[in-house]
Structure formats: C-alpha cells, structure tokens
Design a protein around this motif. Structure first.
Motif, PDB file in Angstrom:
ATOM      1  N   ASP A   7    -111.551  64.555  49.238  1.00  0.00           N
ATOM      2  CA  ASP A   7    -112.662  63.614  49.241  1.00  0.00           C
ATOM      3  C   ASP A   7    -112.567  62.602  50.379  1.00  0.00           C
ATOM      4  O   ASP A   7    -113.434  61.753  50.534  1.00  0.00           O
ATOM      5  N   ARG A   8    -111.500  62.679  51.165  1.00  0.00           N
ATOM      6  CA  ARG A   8    -111.305  61.748  52.282  1.00  0.00           C
ATOM      7  C   ARG A   8    -111.067  62.539  53.563  1.00  0.00           C
ATOM      8  O   ARG A   8    -110.709  63.712  53.525  1.00  0.00           O
ATOM      9  N   LEU A   9    -111.226  61.864  54.702  1.00  0.00           N
ATOM     10  CA  LEU A   9    -110.966  62.516  55.990  1.00  0.00           C
ATOM     11  C   LEU A   9    -109.487  62.385  56.334  1.00  0.00           C
ATOM     12  O   LEU A   9    -108.876  61.356  56.065  1.00  0.00           O
ATOM     13  N   PRO A  10    -108.916  63.429  56.941  1.00  0.00           N
ATOM     14  CA  PRO A  10    -107.496  63.370  57.287  1.00  0.00           C
ATOM     15  C   PRO A  10    -107.216  62.358  58.397  1.00  0.00           C
ATOM     16  O   PRO A  10    -108.072  62.082  59.225  1.00  0.00           O
ATOM     17  N   ASP A  11    -106.013  61.839  58.390  1.00  0.00           N
ATOM     18  CA  ASP A  11    -105.546  60.961  59.449  1.00  0.00           C
ATOM     19  C   ASP A  11    -104.601  61.787  60.322  1.00  0.00           C
ATOM     20  O   ASP A  11    -103.550  62.220  59.860  1.00  0.00           O
ATOM     21  N   LEU A  12    -105.004  62.028  61.553  1.00  0.00           N
ATOM     22  CA  LEU A  12    -104.229  62.910  62.440  1.00  0.00           C
ATOM     23  C   LEU A  12    -103.209  62.122  63.253  1.00  0.00           C
ATOM     24  O   LEU A  12    -103.444  60.970  63.600  1.00  0.00           O
ATOM     25  N   PRO A  13    -102.091  62.766  63.611  1.00  0.00           N
ATOM     26  CA  PRO A  13    -101.154  62.129  64.543  1.00  0.00           C
ATOM     27  C   PRO A  13    -101.860  61.820  65.866  1.00  0.00           C
ATOM     28  O   PRO A  13    -102.709  62.593  66.329  1.00  0.00           O
ATOM     29  N   LEU A  14    -101.492  60.701  66.477  1.00  0.00           N
ATOM     30  CA  LEU A  14    -102.137  60.265  67.715  1.00  0.00           C
ATOM     31  C   LEU A  14    -102.144  61.329  68.814  1.00  0.00           C
ATOM     32  O   LEU A  14    -103.186  61.538  69.450  1.00  0.00           O
ATOM     33  N   PRO A  15    -101.021  62.054  69.082  1.00  0.00           N
ATOM     34  CA  PRO A  15    -101.074  63.057  70.163  1.00  0.00           C
ATOM     35  C   PRO A  15    -102.138  64.137  69.926  1.00  0.00           C
ATOM     36  O   PRO A  15    -102.721  64.661  70.877  1.00  0.00           O
ATOM     37  N   ILE A  16    -102.399  64.463  68.667  1.00  0.00           N
ATOM     38  CA  ILE A  16    -103.428  65.463  68.351  1.00  0.00           C
ATOM     39  C   ILE A  16    -104.815  64.877  68.596  1.00  0.00           C
ATOM     40  O   ILE A  16    -105.685  65.532  69.172  1.00  0.00           O
ATOM     41  N   LYS A  17    -105.021  63.619  68.206  1.00  0.00           N
ATOM     42  CA  LYS A  17    -106.314  62.962  68.471  1.00  0.00           C
ATOM     43  C   LYS A  17    -106.593  62.917  69.970  1.00  0.00           C
ATOM     44  O   LYS A  17    -107.719  63.167  70.401  1.00  0.00           O
ATOM     45  N   VAL A  18    -105.562  62.603  70.756  1.00  0.00           N
ATOM     46  CA  VAL A  18    -105.726  62.527  72.212  1.00  0.00           C
ATOM     47  C   VAL A  18    -106.152  63.891  72.769  1.00  0.00           C
ATOM     48  O   VAL A  18    -107.083  63.982  73.581  1.00  0.00           O
ATOM     49  N   LEU A  19    -105.496  64.969  72.327  1.00  0.00           N
ATOM     50  CA  LEU A  19    -105.854  66.318  72.793  1.00  0.00           C
ATOM     51  C   LEU A  19    -107.278  66.690  72.372  1.00  0.00           C
ATOM     52  O   LEU A  19    -108.030  67.292  73.149  1.00  0.00           O
TER      53      LEU A  19
END
Length: 161
Positions: A7-19
């Motif tokens: 029911d919530r959005l995942p919180d991704l590790p920063l290096p993955i968000k950057v990519l």
C-alpha cells in the motif's frame, strides 16, 4: 489491521535512484491494482512491495534489486505523444554501487520474487522447471512472465496463463 508495504511506495537506495534519474528521466512508480496488491500480499507478506523486490538475481551471493517503473506519456517538440512505457529494471550489487540491467520494456503489473529452488510451469515449453536462482515474476492471470538471468541477460518465460 496490519500495514502492508504494497500500500506504500518503496524507498530505494540513493545509488539506484541516481541511475534511474539518469537513464529514465521523469520516471515514477506505476499504480498497482487492488487485485495485484492482493497477490503481492499473499506471496510476499507484510514486507513485500509491488514495485520493488530484492533477491540474488545473478547468483553472486549479493542482494540485488528489481523495480517496476513507468515513464509518462509526453509530447515531443512536434507534438507527438509517446505512450506510457512500463519498464522492469534490475540492479546488481557491485563493489561501490550497482550495475543496471533493463529486464523488459513490456512490464506487467506488480513484481513478485520467485525464490531459487521453487518449482513453476513453463507454458511455452510445456514442462515443469525449477528456478536456478532468484527470479522476477510480473503479471498475473493472463500472461504472467518470469524473468531468469542467464548468460548475461534476462530470459522471459510464460509461467502464468
């Protein structure tokens, strides 16, 4: 009532968000239907997200990620709209960061982790098989697909029909 991560959005590790930001400008997590969320809850329990799974997809013993993202429909400078694209993208853990692999641009619905050693049925080959390593499943009902990493790429198998 338990709170399910579906029911919530995942919180991704920063290096993955950057990519993701670099390679898929304007990406977002797609909305997941209630039916698909039910499947995620059933298979993954309280800690399962619909748009992100963790597993060892390449068999190196490190925890990898797979995410379900969309790139919104947008018009180019000629006013021609691009359709919504749903991608499944895997990130293999490497020393100092992650290595990105596009699994498919024909992403289905919610992601479900298929564990190494689990059995499933390949509808195209019409035979049972065992997952050789953790794998990615997307889509439910008509046309569910499992993606298994082999020989440097993800291979798609129709495992739900």
């Amino acid at each position: 009532m338990p709170v399910y991560k579906c029911d919530r959005l995942p919180d991704l590790p920063l290096p993955i968000k950057v990519l993701l930001n670099r390679n898929f400008p304007g990406w977002s997590f797609p909305e997941i239907s209630e039916d698909d969320c039910d499947d995620v809850r059933e298979s993954g329990g309280l800690d399962a997200y619909a748009q992100m799974i963790k597993g060892d997809f390449n068999g190196d013993g490190l925890e990898d990620y797979a995410v379900l993202i969309q790139q919104s429909a947008e018009a180019n400078d000629k006013g021609i709209a691009r359709p919504l694209i749903v991608n499944i993208v895997a990130f293999f853990r490497k020393p100092g960061g992650y290595e990105m692999h596009l699994v498919t641009s024909e992403g289905g619905s919610a992601l479900i982790l298929m564990h190494k050693g689990e059995s499933d049925y390949d509808y195209e080959a019409q035979r049972d098989f065992t997952y050789p390593r953790d794998s990615i499943f997307s889509g439910v009902g008509m046309g569910g697909t499992s993606y298994i990493y082999e020989n440097g790429r993800f291979r798609a198998l129709t495992t739900s029909d």
